[in-house]
Design an enzyme around this catalytic site. Structure first.
Site, short mmCIF file in Angstrom:
data_model
loop_
_atom_site.label_atom_id
_atom_site.label_comp_id
_atom_site.label_asym_id
_atom_site.label_seq_id
_atom_site.Cartn_x
_atom_site.Cartn_y
_atom_site.Cartn_z
N LYS A 22 -36.76 -92.97 10.52
CA LYS A 22 -37.31 -91.35 10.87
C LYS A 22 -38.08 -91.24 11.23
CE LYS A 22 -37.94 -88.05 6.85
NZ LYS A 22 -38.70 -87.71 6.87
N ASN A 23 -38.86 -91.57 10.14
CA ASN A 23 -40.68 -90.90 10.02
C ASN A 23 -41.46 -91.67 11.30
OD1 ASN A 23 -40.12 -89.35 7.90
ND2 ASN A 23 -41.61 -90.61 6.66
N ARG A 92 -41.19 -79.76 8.83
CA ARG A 92 -42.66 -79.51 9.17
C ARG A 92 -43.21 -79.97 9.93
NH1 ARG A 92 -45.02 -78.08 4.48
NH2 ARG A 92 -46.90 -79.12 6.20
N CYS A 116 -44.20 -76.25 0.41
CA CYS A 116 -43.40 -77.59 0.68
C CYS A 116 -42.71 -77.95 -0.97
CB CYS A 116 -43.32 -78.67 1.17
SG CYS A 116 -42.31 -79.83 0.85
N ARG A 121 -49.01 -79.22 0.97
CA ARG A 121 -49.24 -79.92 3.14
C ARG A 121 -50.13 -79.27 3.47
NH1 ARG A 121 -43.65 -82.87 3.26
NH2 ARG A 121 -44.98 -83.94 4.31
N ASP A 305 -42.61 -92.18 -0.99
CA ASP A 305 -41.37 -92.19 -0.72
C ASP A 305 -40.34 -92.35 -1.17
OD1 ASP A 305 -42.35 -91.87 2.96
OD2 ASP A 305 -43.02 -90.53 1.28
N VAL A 327 -50.73 -88.98 -4.27
CA VAL A 327 -50.58 -88.58 -2.29
C VAL A 327 -50.40 -86.75 -2.94
CG1 VAL A 327 -48.95 -88.88 -0.64
CG2 VAL A 327 -49.84 -90.88 -1.60
N ARG A 397 -31.12 -85.04 5.99
CA ARG A 397 -32.39 -85.09 6.47
C ARG A 397 -32.93 -86.76 6.52
NH1 ARG A 397 -36.76 -82.23 3.98
NH2 ARG A 397 -38.06 -83.34 6.21
C1 EPZ Z 1 -45.77 -88.27 6.51
O1 EPZ Z 1 -45.71 -86.64 6.25
C2 EPZ Z 1 -44.19 -88.63 5.78
N1 EPZ Z 1 -43.83 -87.32 7.02
C3 EPZ Z 1 -43.77 -87.85 4.72
O2 EPZ Z 1 -42.45 -88.52 3.92
C4 EPZ Z 1 -44.40 -88.83 3.46
O3 EPZ Z 1 -44.60 -88.64 2.49
C5 EPZ Z 1 -45.84 -89.34 4.22
O4 EPZ Z 1 -46.54 -88.91 5.14
C6 EPZ Z 1 -46.91 -89.79 2.86
O5 EPZ Z 1 -46.93 -91.23 2.80
C7 EPZ Z 1 -43.84 -87.73 8.31
O6 EPZ Z 1 -43.98 -89.14 8.52
C8 EPZ Z 1 -42.61 -87.00 8.95
P1 EPZ Z 1 -50.15 -86.54 4.53
P2 EPZ Z 1 -47.58 -85.72 6.29
O7 EPZ Z 1 -50.13 -85.86 5.74
O8 EPZ Z 1 -47.75 -86.87 7.27
C9 EPZ Z 1 -52.66 -84.25 2.20
C10 EPZ Z 1 -40.17 -88.45 3.50
O9 EPZ Z 1 -39.94 -88.07 2.49
N2 EPZ Z 1 -52.98 -83.69 3.84
O10 EPZ Z 1 -50.31 -88.21 5.33
O11 EPZ Z 1 -47.26 -84.77 6.04
C11 EPZ Z 1 -51.40 -83.88 1.66
O12 EPZ Z 1 -51.67 -82.03 1.31
C12 EPZ Z 1 -41.77 -87.51 3.93
O13 EPZ Z 1 -39.93 -89.13 4.73
C13 EPZ Z 1 -54.39 -81.95 3.81
O14 EPZ Z 1 -55.08 -82.29 2.73
O15 EPZ Z 1 -48.06 -86.34 4.91
C14 EPZ Z 1 -50.98 -84.80 1.04
O16 EPZ Z 1 -51.42 -84.41 -0.16
C15 EPZ Z 1 -41.93 -86.90 2.56
N3 EPZ Z 1 -54.76 -81.06 5.37
C16 EPZ Z 1 -52.18 -85.84 1.38
O17 EPZ Z 1 -53.01 -85.35 2.74
C17 EPZ Z 1 -53.66 -82.09 6.03
O18 EPZ Z 1 -54.24 -81.42 7.26
C18 EPZ Z 1 -51.23 -86.86 2.91
O19 EPZ Z 1 -50.33 -86.32 3.28
C19 EPZ Z 1 -52.86 -83.46 6.21
C20 EPZ Z 1 -52.22 -83.77 4.43
#
Ligand code: EPZ
Length: 420
Positions: A22-23, A92, A116, A121, A305, A327, A397
């Site tokens: 998916k990701n 998202r 979320c 996020r 995850d 995370v 999803r």
């Molecule tokens: C990706 O989400 C994945 N989703 C998530 O999978 C996964 O949990 C996550 O990476 C971490 O591995 C997809 O790829 C579609 P991040 P993403 O930005 O990119 C903070 C699943 O279950 N942050 O790496 O949204 C954020 O709040 C899903 O399949 C900011 O502060 O995660 C978090 O605490 C859930 N500002 C941390 O960084 C930003 O602009 C990591 O989030 C962006 C992120």
């Protein structure tokens, strides 16, 4: 709304084929907005989130022919540049169109994703990076609007190695004027898969898989004649954990063990027998589930995850285990549901202290997000008696044909309509 009923206690046995990730599918499909040519993409999983991005791309002007897992996408002209709230609120990852739309068409208007279940996020890192590349950004009425004649190459340091921020900025930089360097970039295999797709389309990206990615901008990119989405390492990890929690024996065909090193390390640590071969990974559970301490981290650390699935497993460990979620700030909501099934878990801040119990008992429980629902399915498979999980739309999803796959392994997993 559907719910899932599980009769626990069976040892799962047999083989399961892992689906496309998916990701990886979501960013690769968003990246088709960049290319003017025909894009042929295979191994696309049949998931609700994939249907959502299909609707979004079509809304923006893409022509999509979907033949099962094989899609052909043409994005010859932009119909409109807005990703509406109706679509973004359900997924998202819709923010992944920001970079490609701005880079190719010079404008994008995307609904800001709200909060979320697992955390606030924000997307500040996505926007700060685009601003660094010269984009004008306005936020009003719940939407972010971006304008840019042509993005400029820039040096971008990410405060956090955000996965989708890295992906969005890598896509934006593909058509920027000059060289972009992303530092403290995410190293997840899904980022590598996207970079390989973009390079197949004519982009010039190197350093993916490390924390410094360099993108030499090009004037345009064509299309990928053929590209297969990588296997889903989180789905594979979920089935490996299912073998451990049911003391079963499962071969996961098609997964890449190198994407799962942190997970395999912990499974071995608690006593699961792991066999690796070129076609996949085999996990054989044992009567005794040993304790383990886990801290979630960006890749190659232990994936957030997989945290919830391991929470279900370690609920049955002999001794005590500690799981720390670093995370996301609110990703322990499944603990309350596990307690309803008899687990003994104490939460302190973002840490769960688990005292292993000898058995879990089936109960009606509620899913709060995608991986929390996988956790409850695993707990239900191990528990005595029946478990009923509601709000399973979360599962749809991210897990393809879940009931069928578990039933083929000997699990008693059935889906029912809420009123039946
Ligand atoms: C990706 O989400 C994945 N989703 C998530 O999978 C996964 O949990 C996550 O990476 C971490 O591995 C997809 O790829 C579609 P991040 P993403 O930005 O990119 C903070 C699943 O279950 N942050 O790496 O949204 C954020 O709040 C899903 O399949 C900011 O502060 O995660 C978090 O605490 C859930 N500002 C941390 O960084 C930003 O602009 C990591 O989030 C962006 C992120």
């Amino acid at each position: 709304m559907d719910k899932i009923r599980i009769k626990g206690g069976n040892r799962l046995k047999g083989e399961v084929q892992v689906s496309g990730a998916k990701n990886a599918a979501l960013p690769v499909l968003a990246a088709t907005l960049l290319g003017s040519g025909e894009q042929r993409i295979s191994n696309i999983p049949d998931l609700r989130d994939v249907l959502t991005i299909k609707r979004l791309l079509t809304h923006l002007g893409a022509e999509i022919e979907a033949d099962g897992q094989n899609w052909t996408v043409r994005m010859s002209a932009l119909k409109q540049c807005e990703a509406p709230y109706e679509l973004v609120k359900t997924m998202r990852a819709s923010v992944l169109v920001l970079g490609p739309l701005t880079a190719r068409f010079g404008e994008a208007k995307v609904s800001l994703p709200g909060g979320c279940a697992i955390g606030a996020r924000p997307i500040n890192l996505h926007l700060a990076g685009l601003e660094k590349m010269g984009a004008e950004i306005k936020i009003e009425h719940g939407y972010v609007s971006i304008k840019a004649n042509r993005l400029q190459g820039a040096r971008i340091y990410l405060d956090l190695p955000s996965v989708t921020a890295t992906e969005n900025l890598m896509m934006a930089a593909t058509l920027a004027d000059g060289v972009t360097v992303i530092e403290n970039a995410a190293r997840e295999p899904e980022v590598t898969d996207l970079a390989q797709f973009l390079n197949r389309c004519g982009a010039r990206i190197r350093g993916f898989g490390t924390d410094v990615i360099t993108i030499e901008g090009v004037d345009s990119i064509d299309g990928a004649t053929k590209f297969g989405i990588m296997p889903d390492r989180i789905e594979a990890g979920t089935y490996l954990t299912a073998a451990a929690v049911t003391r079963g024996d499962i071969f996961i065909r098609g997964c890449n063990p190198r994407h799962l090193d942190a997970v395999l390390l912990k499974l071995r640590e608690i006593g699961v027998a792991i066999g690796e071969d070129p076609d996949g990974v085999r996990a054989t559970g044992t009567a005794r589930i040993g304790p383990a301490d886990i801290t979630t981290l960006p890749y190659p650390g232990f994936p957030t995850d997989m945290q919830a699935q391991f929470m279900a497993l370690l609920s049955l460990c002999e001794g005590s285990s500690v799981i720390t979620e670093t995370v996301f700030e609110n990703r322990l909501t499944h603990v309350a549901e596990l307690r309803r099934m008899g687990a003994d878990i104490n939460i302190q801040g973002n840490t769960a202290i688990i005292k292993g119990v000898r058995r879990l008992s089936g109960a009606p429980v509620m899913a709060s997000d995608l991986r929390a629902s996988a956790c409850l399915v695993l707990a239900g498979l191990a528990a005595e008696g029946e478990t009923e999980i509601s709000r399973v739309y979360h599962l749809d999803r991210g897990y393809e044909h879940l009931e069928k796959k578990f039933s083929n392994l000997g699990g008693e997993v059935t889906r029912m309509k809420q009123n039946s």
